[in-house]
Design a protein around this motif. Structure first.
Motif, PDB file in Angstrom:
ATOM      1  N   GLY A  66       0.788  -1.232   0.000  1.00  0.00           N
ATOM      2  CA  GLY A  66       0.000   0.000   0.000  1.00  0.00           C
ATOM      3  C   GLY A  66       0.814   1.273   0.000  1.00  0.00           C
ATOM      4  O   GLY A  66       0.258   2.360  -0.170  1.00  0.00           O
ATOM      5  N   VAL A  67       2.153   1.178   0.208  1.00  0.00           N
ATOM      6  CA  VAL A  67       3.013   2.357   0.219  1.00  0.00           C
ATOM      7  C   VAL A  67       4.177   2.117  -0.735  1.00  0.00           C
ATOM      8  O   VAL A  67       4.824   1.075  -0.670  1.00  0.00           O
ATOM      9  CB  VAL A  67       3.553   2.654   1.638  1.00  0.00           C
ATOM     10  N   ALA A  68       4.455   3.074  -1.612  1.00  0.00           N
ATOM     11  CA  ALA A  68       5.577   2.948  -2.526  1.00  0.00           C
ATOM     12  C   ALA A  68       6.886   3.231  -1.794  1.00  0.00           C
ATOM     13  O   ALA A  68       7.016   4.229  -1.093  1.00  0.00           O
ATOM     14  CB  ALA A  68       5.416   3.920  -3.689  1.00  0.00           C
ATOM     15  N   ASN A  69       7.839   2.344  -1.938  1.00  0.00           N
ATOM     16  CA  ASN A  69       9.182   2.484  -1.369  1.00  0.00           C
ATOM     17  C   ASN A  69       9.157   2.863   0.122  1.00  0.00           C
ATOM     18  O   ASN A  69       9.688   3.902   0.525  1.00  0.00           O
ATOM     19  CB  ASN A  69       9.984   3.522  -2.153  1.00  0.00           C
ATOM     20  N   ILE A  88       9.568   8.632  -2.607  1.00  0.00           N
ATOM     21  CA  ILE A  88       9.224   8.995  -3.977  1.00  0.00           C
ATOM     22  C   ILE A  88       9.391  10.503  -4.124  1.00  0.00           C
ATOM     23  O   ILE A  88       9.647  11.210  -3.142  1.00  0.00           O
ATOM     24  CB  ILE A  88       7.779   8.569  -4.327  1.00  0.00           C
ATOM     25  N   SER A  89       9.265  10.999  -5.345  1.00  0.00           N
ATOM     26  CA  SER A  89       9.525  12.423  -5.588  1.00  0.00           C
ATOM     27  C   SER A  89       8.306  13.218  -5.972  1.00  0.00           C
ATOM     28  O   SER A  89       8.395  14.443  -6.139  1.00  0.00           O
ATOM     29  CB  SER A  89      10.588  12.569  -6.688  1.00  0.00           C
ATOM     30  N   GLY A 120       7.172  17.044   2.765  1.00  0.00           N
ATOM     31  CA  GLY A 120       7.649  18.406   2.574  1.00  0.00           C
ATOM     32  C   GLY A 120       8.635  18.560   1.443  1.00  0.00           C
ATOM     33  O   GLY A 120       8.828  19.658   0.923  1.00  0.00           O
ATOM     34  N   GLY A 121       9.291  17.473   1.033  1.00  0.00           N
ATOM     35  CA  GLY A 121      10.261  17.525  -0.051  1.00  0.00           C
ATOM     36  C   GLY A 121      10.383  16.166  -0.703  1.00  0.00           C
ATOM     37  O   GLY A 121       9.964  15.152  -0.143  1.00  0.00           O
ATOM     38  N   PRO A 122      10.964  16.097  -1.905  1.00  0.00           N
ATOM     39  CA  PRO A 122      11.090  14.817  -2.595  1.00  0.00           C
ATOM     40  C   PRO A 122      12.142  13.918  -1.965  1.00  0.00           C
ATOM     41  O   PRO A 122      13.109  14.375  -1.367  1.00  0.00           O
ATOM     42  CB  PRO A 122      11.491  15.221  -4.024  1.00  0.00           C
ATOM     43  N   GLY A 123      11.936  12.612  -2.127  1.00  0.00           N
ATOM     44  CA  GLY A 123      12.914  11.630  -1.698  1.00  0.00           C
ATOM     45  C   GLY A 123      13.140  11.516  -0.217  1.00  0.00           C
ATOM     46  O   GLY A 123      14.299  11.458   0.223  1.00  0.00           O
ATOM     47  N   PRO A 124      12.093  11.439   0.643  1.00  0.00           N
ATOM     48  CA  PRO A 124      12.346  11.221   2.072  1.00  0.00           C
ATOM     49  C   PRO A 124      13.049   9.884   2.278  1.00  0.00           C
ATOM     50  O   PRO A 124      12.644   8.875   1.705  1.00  0.00           O
ATOM     51  CB  PRO A 124      10.946  11.230   2.687  1.00  0.00           C
ATOM     52  N   CYS A 125      14.109   9.881   3.090  1.00  0.00           N
ATOM     53  CA  CYS A 125      14.917   8.664   3.214  1.00  0.00           C
ATOM     54  C   CYS A 125      15.170   8.250   4.660  1.00  0.00           C
ATOM     55  O   CYS A 125      15.757   7.185   4.893  1.00  0.00           O
ATOM     56  CB  CYS A 125      16.249   8.850   2.500  1.00  0.00           C
ATOM     57  N   HIS A 126      14.755   9.063   5.639  1.00  0.00           N
ATOM     58  CA  HIS A 126      15.041   8.742   7.036  1.00  0.00           C
ATOM     59  C   HIS A 126      14.038   9.474   7.906  1.00  0.00           C
ATOM     60  O   HIS A 126      13.622  10.597   7.597  1.00  0.00           O
ATOM     61  CB  HIS A 126      16.465   9.192   7.392  1.00  0.00           C
ATOM     62  N   LEU A 127      13.625   8.834   9.003  1.00  0.00           N
ATOM     63  CA  LEU A 127      12.694   9.489   9.927  1.00  0.00           C
ATOM     64  C   LEU A 127      12.882   8.937  11.321  1.00  0.00           C
ATOM     65  O   LEU A 127      13.435   7.853  11.518  1.00  0.00           O
ATOM     66  CB  LEU A 127      11.244   9.342   9.468  1.00  0.00           C
ATOM     67  N   ASN A 128      12.406   9.712  12.286  1.00  0.00           N
ATOM     68  CA  ASN A 128      12.458   9.330  13.695  1.00  0.00           C
ATOM     69  C   ASN A 128      11.223   9.856  14.409  1.00  0.00           C
ATOM     70  O   ASN A 128      10.656  10.880  14.002  1.00  0.00           O
ATOM     71  CB  ASN A 128      13.714   9.895  14.375  1.00  0.00           C
ATOM     72  N   VAL A 129      10.828   9.156  15.478  1.00  0.00           N
ATOM     73  CA  VAL A 129       9.769   9.645  16.362  1.00  0.00           C
ATOM     74  C   VAL A 129      10.448  10.317  17.539  1.00  0.00           C
ATOM     75  O   VAL A 129      11.440   9.809  18.072  1.00  0.00           O
ATOM     76  CB  VAL A 129       8.884   8.488  16.871  1.00  0.00           C
ATOM     77  N   ASP A 130       9.923  11.477  17.978  1.00  0.00           N
ATOM     78  CA  ASP A 130      10.556  12.147  19.121  1.00  0.00           C
ATOM     79  C   ASP A 130      10.330  11.354  20.405  1.00  0.00           C
ATOM     80  O   ASP A 130       9.535  10.416  20.460  1.00  0.00           O
ATOM     81  CB  ASP A 130      10.090  13.602  19.246  1.00  0.00           C
TER      82      ASP A 130
END
Length: 388
Positions: A66-69, A88-89, A120-130
């Protein structure tokens, strides 16, 4: 009489033996493991596994599409929600990737989609929860930016409450003509965020307000690495006194001392991730400090290995210890289970994950003999199993 006396004494004799057996027994222990991959939206993209910590054996439990990449994942502190970038972009004609929210079923770990919001921008590649579980912080590689997305009751996401576009370039015109946000992490206090930007050769430092969901530049504004290094992923020592960034283009690790009062990063050392005699092409990917604080690990793509260093806990400096083949091609990210006993290496180029025992005394890795096939694996995240 003698028979009766012996029967009465049996519990006293047996109980200590049982206690000794329990104390000496090695706890088996299991983790629920989520794996993010590169996949089409209609294809399975997030896999869940069961990991036996004693043996390193992995068993596939299920998969989610259900989610691309959905390449990179993060787990909410409650273990009831999972978040994935959609690397994705473009979404509906807008130059942005996405962040997807899922609920976690505590009975079997199955994921149910909640919603998707723009990164907010193309190509998100990393994330964290506070630390408080109030926000998602995301780094956008293609756009060279970072953003904050508030988390609502039930685990869903709001539109970004903060967006910061990085500016500038560095010395490599092919890779560093523009900013490329590659990761975003928090210090132990949860009040400062650190964004490694490959295009700028900087680890940008922000003050983070979890209640407002905002990032503001710190002063000093960045930790700096050698020109052309390309900082990628970043991790703190458990004491909070040191931090480490792995440099993708330079195949190096830079060790910093960290001043928690000012937020400043001061370089201590830069050390190669490769053997002296290696002549091929290589780029690095991920970096993790062992939970004990005694060892540091980094992944090499090209040499296809995990490099192991020991950490001097008084100075933060590194000493090379080992290169361990990941037994596959192009290891991307990797994960160390929270007990510090197993490392899982994700071989993106050969569709496999291999498990390795970690020697508690030396930090060295040894293959367990167990692996599992997962298409284009990137990231792993651990959840207690059964989920409390």
């Amino acid at each position: 009489m003698l028979k009766s006396a012996v029967l009465m004494m049996l519990p006293l004799l047996i109980t200590p033996l049982l206690s000794m057996r329990a104390v000496g027994a090695e706890p088996v222990g299991k983790w629920l493991v989520y794996v993010g991959t590169y996949a089409g939206a209609k294809d399975p993209g997030i896999f869940r596994l069961e990991l036996n910590v004693a043996t390193g054996e992995m068993t596939k439990l299920g998969e989610t599409s259900g989610v691309a990449n959905p390449s990179f994942l993060a787990i909410h502190p409650t273990n009831r929600s999972l978040y994935a970038v959609s690397e994705i972009s473009d979404i509906d004609g807008k130059k942005t990737g996405g962040v997807a929210a899922f609920s976690i079923d505590p009975k079997d770990g199955a994921l149910t989609a909640i919603n998707v919001k723009p990164s907010g921008g193309p190509g998100p590649c990393h994330l964290n929860v506070d630390r408080e579980g109030k926000n998602i912080l995301v780094a956008n590689y293609g756009g060279g930016s970072v953003a904050v997305l508030p988390i609502v009751d039930g685990g869903g996401l709001k539109e970004p409450s903060c967006f910061i576009q990085h500016e500038g370039s560095s010395v490599n015109p092919g890779r560093q003509a523009a900013p490329h946000g590659h990761s975003i992490n928090l210090d132990l206090s949860g009040k400062r965020a650190f964004a490694a930007d490959l295009g700028l050769d900087k680890v940008l430092i922000y003050n983070f307000d979890a209640t407002a969901g905002t990032l503001t530049p710190n002063h000093p504004a960045a930790g700096v690495v050698a020109p052309g290094s390309g900082p990628r992923h970043f991790d703190f020592h458990p004491t909070g006194k040191f931090a480490y960034v792995i440099n993708e283009m330079g195949s190096t690790v830079t060790a910093f001392s960290y001043n928690s009062e000012t937020g400043s990063l001061t370089e201590l050392q830069t050390i190669s991730t490769l053997p002296d005699d290696f002549k091929g092409n290589n780029s690095t990917a991920d970096i993790h400090v062992h939970p004990s604080g005694r060892f540091l690990y980094g992944s090499n793509r090209g040499h296809d290995s995990i490099v192991v260093y020991t950490i001097d806990e008084s100075t933060g400096k590194l000493t090379w210890k080992q290169h361990q083949s990941t037994l596959g091609k192009t290891p991307r990210n990797f994960g160390i289970d929270p007990t510090g006993r197993i490392l899982l290496a994700e071989n993106q180029g050969s569709d496999s994950i291999y498990s390795f025992h970690i020697d508690a005394n030396t930090g060295e890795l040894k293959a367990t003999g167990h692996s599992i096939e997962i298409p284009r694996p990137v990231c792993v995240r651990f959840v207690p199993w059964p989920i409390p």
